[in-house]
Write an enzyme that holds these catalytic residues in place. Sequence first.
Site, PDB file in Angstrom:
ATOM      1  CD  GLU A  29      -3.634  -0.610   0.334  1.00 48.71           C
ATOM      2  OE1 GLU A  29      -3.214   0.514  -0.446  1.00 48.71           O
ATOM      3  OE2 GLU A  29      -4.116  -1.670  -0.256  1.00 48.71           O
ATOM      4  CB  CYS A  70     -14.915   3.262 -13.649  1.00 48.99           C
ATOM      5  SG  CYS A  70     -16.132   4.469 -13.661  1.00 48.99           S
ATOM      6  CB  CYS A 114     -19.839   2.220 -20.572  1.00 51.92           C
ATOM      7  SG  CYS A 114     -18.866   4.016 -20.073  1.00 51.92           S
ATOM      8  CB  CYS A 125     -19.066  -1.480 -16.571  1.00 54.40           C
ATOM      9  SG  CYS A 125     -18.899  -0.460 -14.805  1.00 54.40           S
ATOM     10  CB  CYS A 128     -23.940   3.415 -14.292  1.00 58.24           C
ATOM     11  SG  CYS A 128     -22.840   5.099 -14.431  1.00 58.24           S
TER      12      CYS A 128
END
Length: 288
Positions: A35, A190, A197, A200, A206
């Site tokens: 991270e 995205c 799209c 997705c 959406c």
Amino acid sequence: MPDLAPPLIAWYREHARDLPWRAAGFGAWGVLVSEFMLQQTQVSRVIPRLEEWLTRWPTPADLAAAPPADAVNLWANLGYPRRALWLHRAATEIRDRHDGVVPRDVDALLALTGIGAYTARAVAVFAYGDRHPVVDTNTRRVLARAVDGRSQPGPPAAADLAAMTRILPTDDTDAAVVNAAAMELGAVVCTARSPRCEACPLAAVCAWRAAGYPDTGDARRKQARYEGSDRQARGAVLKVLRAAPDHSAAAEEVIAEWPDPLQRARAIDSLITDGLVEATGGALHLPR
């Protein structure tokens, strides 16, 4: 609001990238290091560096026992090298305060050097399986489009955690998957500039798509150009010191040919202020 969790979970289980930190048993220390490295850095650049890092320092205590210069040196080209120093300090704090074990509690994680709201929750969720909202840039973009109908998210805000919490399932395991899935979806489908799209899992629900993809503006802070910046000068100084014997060189010789002498001096001064470089007897060297 539609339930986003089921399509996100189903999509993630089929399409998630095979990344080292997602492997079972990767461990909290590995998750924490990953991270730190992934902040504003491409995955492809992180993976080889992460493997080197964990091979050399498989525990926080191993890193804490090494000189800070070693951490800065092995950070190499990941960028934002202060993260290497912060990670070294966090490892020392984990060794001294938590018996060498990365803490599970979010508040305890937040008390470590270099760890903010995102990283603390990411470790608690992805390493320990606890239920918390994890929000990064990709997550915020997915929520902005799917829930709010905006083309881009606004600046980071405390409300982001509440927005993510609203879509999390009650089950801890499913909640962790939804956190990871929202991040993954924003990273590979995205995306900011060229969203796919048609691929997705949230296309049917959406809000942005339903509204006809309106351009609602972009209030995000733009990153300054790297070429010609102080960041570039700082990176050049560190590159010289990483390659120098004993990570030390005469101050007058370090990027002596830099085209802007004032910028060179400013870069060196800022590195010294940040603790990334030390000046001793006319020489510059990585921190010892």
